[in-house]
Design a protein around this motif. Sequence first.
Motif, PDB file in Angstrom:
ATOM      1  N   UNK A  92       2.091  -9.620   4.462  1.00 58.47           N
ATOM      2  CA  UNK A  92       3.037  -9.538   3.345  1.00 58.47           C
ATOM      3  C   UNK A  92       3.804  -8.230   3.495  1.00 58.47           C
ATOM      4  N   UNK A  93       4.938  -8.164   2.850  1.00 59.81           N
ATOM      5  CA  UNK A  93       5.718  -6.919   2.842  1.00 59.81           C
ATOM      6  C   UNK A  93       5.372  -6.126   1.597  1.00 59.81           C
ATOM      7  N   UNK A 100      -8.309  -7.690  -5.420  1.00 60.36           N
ATOM      8  CA  UNK A 100      -7.093  -7.004  -4.992  1.00 60.36           C
ATOM      9  C   UNK A 100      -7.273  -6.491  -3.576  1.00 60.36           C
ATOM     10  N   UNK A 101      -6.155  -6.143  -2.980  1.00 63.68           N
ATOM     11  CA  UNK A 101      -6.184  -5.515  -1.661  1.00 63.68           C
ATOM     12  C   UNK A 101      -5.835  -4.043  -1.831  1.00 63.68           C
ATOM     13  N   UNK A 141      -2.248  -0.505  -4.107  1.00 72.55           N
ATOM     14  CA  UNK A 141      -2.959  -1.731  -4.473  1.00 72.55           C
ATOM     15  C   UNK A 141      -2.003  -2.914  -4.461  1.00 72.55           C
ATOM     16  N   UNK A 142      -2.457  -3.986  -3.852  1.00 71.35           N
ATOM     17  CA  UNK A 142      -1.719  -5.242  -3.898  1.00 71.35           C
ATOM     18  C   UNK A 142      -2.536  -6.211  -4.742  1.00 71.35           C
ATOM     19  N   UNK A 143      -2.028  -6.510  -5.918  1.00 74.25           N
ATOM     20  CA  UNK A 143      -2.778  -7.367  -6.835  1.00 74.25           C
ATOM     21  C   UNK A 143      -2.961  -8.769  -6.274  1.00 74.25           C
ATOM     22  N   UNK A 144      -4.176  -9.299  -6.498  1.00 71.31           N
ATOM     23  CA  UNK A 144      -4.492 -10.703  -6.166  1.00 71.31           C
ATOM     24  C   UNK A 144      -4.379 -11.002  -4.675  1.00 71.31           C
ATOM     25  N   UNK A 145      -4.379  -9.952  -3.841  1.00 70.40           N
ATOM     26  CA  UNK A 145      -4.316 -10.203  -2.397  1.00 70.40           C
ATOM     27  C   UNK A 145      -5.674  -9.986  -1.741  1.00 70.40           C
ATOM     28  N   UNK A 205       9.582   3.022   1.969  1.00 75.95           N
ATOM     29  CA  UNK A 205      10.259   1.862   2.521  1.00 75.95           C
ATOM     30  C   UNK A 205       9.309   0.701   2.691  1.00 75.95           C
ATOM     31  N   UNK A 206       9.874  -0.424   3.085  1.00 79.19           N
ATOM     32  CA  UNK A 206       9.032  -1.611   3.230  1.00 79.19           C
ATOM     33  C   UNK A 206       8.228  -1.561   4.513  1.00 79.19           C
ATOM     34  N   UNK A 207       6.951  -1.925   4.431  1.00 81.18           N
ATOM     35  CA  UNK A 207       6.125  -2.071   5.632  1.00 81.18           C
ATOM     36  C   UNK A 207       5.450  -3.434   5.563  1.00 81.18           C
TER      37      UNK A 207
END
Lengths: 308, 91
Positions: free
Chosen positions: A238-239, A269-270, A253-257, A227-229
């Motif tokens: 960010x969600x 990335x994050x 991984x969150x790209x470009x964060x 689910x979304x966090x």
Amino acid sequence: MDDPYATLGVSRDAAAADIRDAYRKLAKKHHPDLNPGDADAVSRFQALTAANEILSDPEKRGRFDRGEIDAAGQERPPRPSYRDYADGASGRRYAKPGPGVEDWDQDEFDDMLASLFNRDRPPEAAGPRRGRDEHYTLSVPFLHAVNGAVERLTLPDGRTLDVRVPAGTTDGQTLRLRGQAGAGRNGGPAGDAMIEIHVAPHDFFRRDGQDIRLVLPVTLAEAVLGGPVEIPTPHGKVRMQVPPHSDNGTELRLRKRGVAAQGERPAGDLYATLRVVLGAPDAALTEFLRDWVPEHPANPRDAMEGPV
Amino acid sequence: MTMPVRITIELLVTQLSGLRRQDVDRWIANGWVRPDGPIGEYRFREIDVARVRLIQELRDDMEVSESTLPIVLSLLDQIYALRRRMARQGW
């Protein structure tokens, strides 16, 4: 002219070996080429040489002892010493060790001197002289270093400098503020302020090059059901979707964060590592697990089985 | 203006008593003495002659072995380089 025996500090009946030893010992100490800063070394060494000339030669020594010659008669005309050349411009011939190399590069030499005396490169004797560089350290909050900020640095003399910390500044990086240090002389430019940045650690972000890492706590339900966090990033929340059945330790991984792009360097990335948090005891959960029969029973410690 | 004096290795060996030609050849090969000209046509300037004499005195009068000489020469060269630099800076 002194008595050659007194000059070498030996007795009149000294053996030849003693005279040679005395001369060698004194020559090591007084050789003018080894004492270039000592103006008297030349005359002292000449007296030593003259005394040795007489006493090291049995025939001359005998004639001196019988009074046939005096010490002054043996004095040689002063000869140019190595230091007379080495101290002049011709000495550059031997400035740098190694065959075939005639000269130090001036820059190399200035650098050598600078490191020898732990100071900035010496200026030319005349003409404009650049001011001295000054070194400071500045502690910067983690997110200011990642996102960029202007930090105020108070100098020892009470002045303040506003230091623009560019986004993506790393721990230990040195920023140069041109013309913000020692004043120049004779119209020379001021020196630079060299500011070494210390990035303070963050409560949950960690820098890994251009990437940012953090441990993201999730509930058991979020891990199992997905689910979304909401997840913090250096640039705000960010969600993010947690996939269903994300195990403890899963890395998302969150790209470009991560650290934003600067010039040639692309954005990082994050990386969020999930950590399942059970939270306070829950009666219903406890009750459920007591009666729960897993669909696919498995021992998570299988890999540890076998001889240890 | 006088031309700088440059002498051959033959003349050098006769000028400095007790000096052998093979010593000079070895010192050149070691880079301790750097005359002008190619092998066989060496020309020694005054500073080269003075340096050969210094090396000879270090070895014979002061008993500095040839294995230690490079250290001594290197330190001397650095001292003289510093002195020239300091003189230029007006010290």
